[in-house]
Design an enzyme around this catalytic site. Structure first.
Site, PDB file in Angstrom:
ATOM      1  N   ASN A 136       0.860  -1.236   0.017  1.00 46.07           N
ATOM      2  CA  ASN A 136      -0.008  -0.006  -0.033  1.00 46.07           C
ATOM      3  C   ASN A 136       0.869   1.245   0.156  1.00 46.07           C
ATOM      4  O   ASN A 136       1.340   1.772   0.938  1.00 46.07           O
ATOM      5  CB  ASN A 136      -0.854  -0.049   1.308  1.00 46.07           C
ATOM      6  CG  ASN A 136      -1.990   1.066   1.098  1.00 46.07           C
ATOM      7  OD1 ASN A 136      -1.879   1.978   0.339  1.00 46.07           O
ATOM      8  ND2 ASN A 136      -3.235   1.023   2.134  1.00 46.07           N
ATOM      9  N   ASN A 141      -5.641   6.674  -1.272  1.00 48.13           N
ATOM     10  CA  ASN A 141      -6.853   6.138  -2.183  1.00 48.13           C
ATOM     11  C   ASN A 141      -7.512   4.934  -1.740  1.00 48.13           C
ATOM     12  O   ASN A 141      -8.097   3.992  -2.561  1.00 48.13           O
ATOM     13  CB  ASN A 141      -6.151   5.975  -3.350  1.00 48.13           C
ATOM     14  CG  ASN A 141      -4.980   5.026  -3.577  1.00 48.13           C
ATOM     15  OD1 ASN A 141      -4.916   4.032  -2.637  1.00 48.13           O
ATOM     16  ND2 ASN A 141      -4.094   4.846  -4.494  1.00 48.13           N
ATOM     17  N   ASP A 142      -7.404   4.550  -0.506  1.00 46.09           N
ATOM     18  CA  ASP A 142      -7.924   3.334   0.219  1.00 46.09           C
ATOM     19  C   ASP A 142      -9.428   3.377  -0.023  1.00 46.09           C
ATOM     20  O   ASP A 142     -10.096   2.472  -0.392  1.00 46.09           O
ATOM     21  CB  ASP A 142      -7.343   2.992   1.744  1.00 46.09           C
ATOM     22  CG  ASP A 142      -6.131   2.662   1.717  1.00 46.09           C
ATOM     23  OD1 ASP A 142      -5.487   2.455   0.823  1.00 46.09           O
ATOM     24  OD2 ASP A 142      -5.807   2.424   2.739  1.00 46.09           O
ATOM     25  N   GLY A 161      -5.829  -2.627   0.003  1.00 42.64           N
ATOM     26  CA  GLY A 161      -5.365  -1.143  -0.076  1.00 42.64           C
ATOM     27  C   GLY A 161      -4.187  -1.262  -0.934  1.00 42.64           C
ATOM     28  O   GLY A 161      -3.456  -0.186  -1.043  1.00 42.64           O
ATOM     29  N   ASP A 163      -1.662  -0.870  -3.965  1.00 41.98           N
ATOM     30  CA  ASP A 163      -1.797  -0.060  -5.362  1.00 41.98           C
ATOM     31  C   ASP A 163      -0.705  -0.066  -6.109  1.00 41.98           C
ATOM     32  O   ASP A 163       0.492  -0.816  -5.810  1.00 41.98           O
ATOM     33  CB  ASP A 163      -2.180   1.204  -4.876  1.00 41.98           C
ATOM     34  CG  ASP A 163      -1.409   1.800  -3.798  1.00 41.98           C
ATOM     35  OD1 ASP A 163      -0.291   1.596  -3.678  1.00 41.98           O
ATOM     36  OD2 ASP A 163      -1.811   2.561  -2.931  1.00 41.98           O
ATOM     37  N   ASP A 328      -6.769 -14.169 -19.462  1.00 35.04           N
ATOM     38  CA  ASP A 328      -7.540 -15.023 -18.729  1.00 35.04           C
ATOM     39  C   ASP A 328      -8.558 -15.780 -19.253  1.00 35.04           C
ATOM     40  O   ASP A 328      -9.050 -15.377 -20.338  1.00 35.04           O
ATOM     41  CB  ASP A 328      -8.564 -14.001 -17.549  1.00 35.04           C
ATOM     42  CG  ASP A 328      -9.054 -14.935 -16.540  1.00 35.04           C
ATOM     43  OD1 ASP A 328      -8.427 -15.477 -15.610  1.00 35.04           O
ATOM     44  OD2 ASP A 328     -10.340 -14.784 -16.450  1.00 35.04           O
ATOM     45  N   GLU A 357      -4.304 -18.699 -20.384  1.00 38.99           N
ATOM     46  CA  GLU A 357      -4.696 -19.376 -19.500  1.00 38.99           C
ATOM     47  C   GLU A 357      -5.589 -20.587 -19.784  1.00 38.99           C
ATOM     48  O   GLU A 357      -7.015 -20.203 -20.315  1.00 38.99           O
ATOM     49  CB  GLU A 357      -5.392 -18.504 -18.361  1.00 38.99           C
ATOM     50  CG  GLU A 357      -5.956 -19.743 -17.110  1.00 38.99           C
ATOM     51  CD  GLU A 357      -6.868 -19.149 -16.056  1.00 38.99           C
ATOM     52  OE1 GLU A 357      -6.827 -19.088 -14.943  1.00 38.99           O
ATOM     53  OE2 GLU A 357      -7.533 -18.458 -16.661  1.00 38.99           O
TER      54      GLU A 357
END
Length: 612
Positions: A136, A141-142, A161, A163, A328, A357
């Site tokens: 974090n 920006n949490d 949190g 980032d 993905d 994947e």
């Protein structure tokens, strides 16, 4: 006062004041792309009733497409690279010969050699990070007022949190450990009510989640990483979006997503694509069914959706200077779209490596999707690389299974690697022991540190592109999703343990971290491990021997699972070892004579660099 009113009225009548702000995606583009066509999605109230026009040298509005929803327009532009200079121009939207809206569009200059950019190869070592759980760097920006979910670090399925600034702040750690590429799980906006930290429920394909940072910070992360010799591999999702995506409240058309009126879920049967006996209904359900209730299935058979997704990936490569892509749920989208998408990327970026994947331990199913594979049903794929789930599964079985007569133990791994004949290019597969979706390696191997070291030795010395999960170097534990993606110690203010500095690490954690660092950094300087041929030998009892060799060098690897030291006679390996008589134990630095049997410590790897 009268003068001000006249000025305002003049602006209004001339069309310079507009009632709404348009959403246009992509918001900008570049001059000099190989494909000169560009399709813009324009969203605004009743925008379809307007007539768009533009005037910019070299740019032609070729076609306007209107769909079921009058709030959308799709504009096809042709950008003549020979005549178009970087710059800005206005797209005007007119009704009854009056301009009712305007969007200023910008064409940028590409970075030098952008199309020939380097991408990840078997010479790289990939470090997988879940950014919400790594560090974090910006607590401000949490919580973001405009987004639904805030930080609840005590909840293993909540946001913690982490980032982009946290990743950027600790690039020196990644570099010092020897990793040369970072694959981050998606950092795009996931504005879901809960369980959104993982990043796979995207609600805005063109913007970084504000709790992670900004687009500019993502770009800066990529630029700083590049200066350290680290490539950024972006995790992209084409199969689905998040149920709270902005367009889900006002779809362009019913066929923008599959089963828009009556949700049906995918059957997850990854074999149906190549199964000669498959029922068509089963095949359709794999690609068209929703992944889960919060992940609507995108309809890539809709050409407007297909264009949107293709351009989005190109935009991120160009904007952020990407060094690779991970995709993905690769078999779930429309297979023909995936071929078109990968081919388009290859046209724009011939060196770009993309790893898909395909989560199944059957190598025949995985091999089907690789570029160069000649498939019985005629399907032509352009995907360069795949995650090697078959070898991952075999590796764990090899280290945990008991060897019996002609079965079990290292024979799982030996026999699985024999399936490499099914791949067009087995050397370009991504090899790993754990990732963000499967139990931590330490847990898979019963919290046995010796077995973990054997597993990591294989990943870092076998054929393919090695990938390690963040925290594997610390024996991090985890079985549920939230635990697997747990917080990296030291990434949060006040953490009692800090793996970045070593503060508070247990001796076993320090030992594993040092082991990984030594092996990763050593691998960097030995191209035989990225380009050399792999020759392996039928496993001895609880031991597996293989050699990597080419004109640049030779390395002998022994994985000894026995509870006792192993005396290894080198005579059976002379054909590949040649006339060399000396080697160096990579892990200890000790000189080793090759004229007599070598001793491999119990439950340990031995890596010998052969001295010519």
């Amino acid at each position: 006062m009268k003068t001000k009113l006249l000025i305002i009225l003049s602006f209004f009548l001339s069309g310079e004041m507009f009632a709404q702000q348009l959403r246009v995606e992509p918001a900008n583009w570049w001059v000099g792309m190989q494909v000169p066509q560009l399709q813009l999605l324009v969203y605004g109230k009743d925008i379809a009733a307007a007539r768009p026009q533009l005037n910019y040298p070299g740019v032609t509005l070729q076609r306007v497409t209107r769909v079921e929803n009058s709030n959308y327009l799709f504009l096809d532009l042709f950008i003549d690279n020979a005549r178009t200079a970087p710059g800005k121009f206005d797209i005007l939207f007119q009704k009854n010969n009056k301009t009712v809206n305007k969007y200023t569009y910008e064409l940028l200059q590409r970075q030098p050699n952008s199309s020939s950019r380097a991408s990840f190869t078997p010479a790289d070592i990939i470090y997988l990070i879940t950014p919400d759980r790594f560090a974090n760097g910006d607590t401000a920006n949490d919580r973001v007022a405009s987004l639904k979910e805030g930080v609840t670090r005590a909840d293993e399925n909540g946001r913690h949190g982490g980032d982009l600034k946290g990743v950027t702040d600790h690039l020196d750690y990644v570099h010092d450990m020897g990793f040369t590429a970072i694959w981050m799980t998606p950092a795009l906006q996931n504005d879901q009510p809960d369980y959104s930290y993982h990043g796979y429920s995207i609600t805005d394909f063109y913007n970084i989640d504000a709790r992670m940072g900004t687009n500019q910070q993502y770009k800066e992360l990529s630029e700083k990483a590049a200066r350290l010799g680290i490539k950024i591999v972006m995790d992209m999702v084409f199969n689905h979006c998040g149920s709270e995506h902005w367009w889900m409240k006002d779809l362009p058309s019913k066929d923008w997503i599959n089963y828009s009126d009556n949700i049906r879920y995918t059957n997850h049967r990854k074999t149906v694509t190549m199964d000669p006996h498959v029922a068509k209904s089963d095949s359709v359900l794999l690609s068209d069914g929703w992944f889960v209730k919060t992940m609507p299935d995108l309809n890539q058979k809709n050409p407007l959706m297909a264009n949107y997704l293709i351009q989005n990936s190109i935009w991120w490569i160009e904007y952020a200077g990407l060094g690779g892509i991970r995709v993905d749920t690769y078999p779930y989208p429309d297979m023909n779209f995936m071929a078109d998408w990968t081919k388009r990327i290859a046209v724009e970026y011939p060196n770009m490596n993309i790893v898909g994947e395909v989560w199944i331990d059957n190598p025949g199913i995985v091999a089907y999707w690789q570029r160069g594979k000649k498939n019985q049903n005629g399907y032509v794929s352009w995907l360069p690389s795949l995650m090697d789930f078959p070898v991952q599964s075999a590796l764990i079985k090899a280290l945990t299974g008991e060897e019996k007569y002609n079965a079990g133990g290292f024979l799982y791994l030996y026999d699985m690697l024999a399936n490499d004949f099914q791949y067009a290019n087995a050397d370009n597969l991504v090899v790993f022991a754990d990732n963000h979706d499967i139990r931590r390696l330490y847990d898979q191997l019963g919290k046995d540190e010796d077995l973990v070291k054997l597993a990591l030795t294989f990943v870092l010395t076998s054929r393919g592109i090695p990938q390690l999960m963040y925290g594997t170097e610390l024996n991090m534990e985890g079985q549920t999703d939230g635990q697997i993606r747990s917080d990296f110690p030291g990434g949060w203010p006040g953490d009692a343990v800090n793996a970045f500095t070593g503060k508070g690490l247990l001796p076993a954690q320090q030992s594993m971290q040092a082991f990984v660092k030594k092996l990763v950094r050593w691998r960097q300087g030995h191209p035989v491990l990225s380009t050399g041929k792999l020759v392996h030998y039928r496993p001895l009892k609880e031991a597996y021997v293989y050699i990597r060799y080419n004109e640049k060098g030779r390395v002998l690897v022994v994985l000894n699972k026995n509870k006792a030291d192993l005396s290894l006679d080198l005579a059976p390996y002379r054909a590949e070892l040649g006339a060399a008589r000396q080697g160096v134990d990579v892990l200890t630095g000790n000189s080793i004579s090759l004229d007599r049997p070598v001793t491999v410590p119990a439950r340990s790897p031995l890596i010998i660099e052969i001295m010519n």
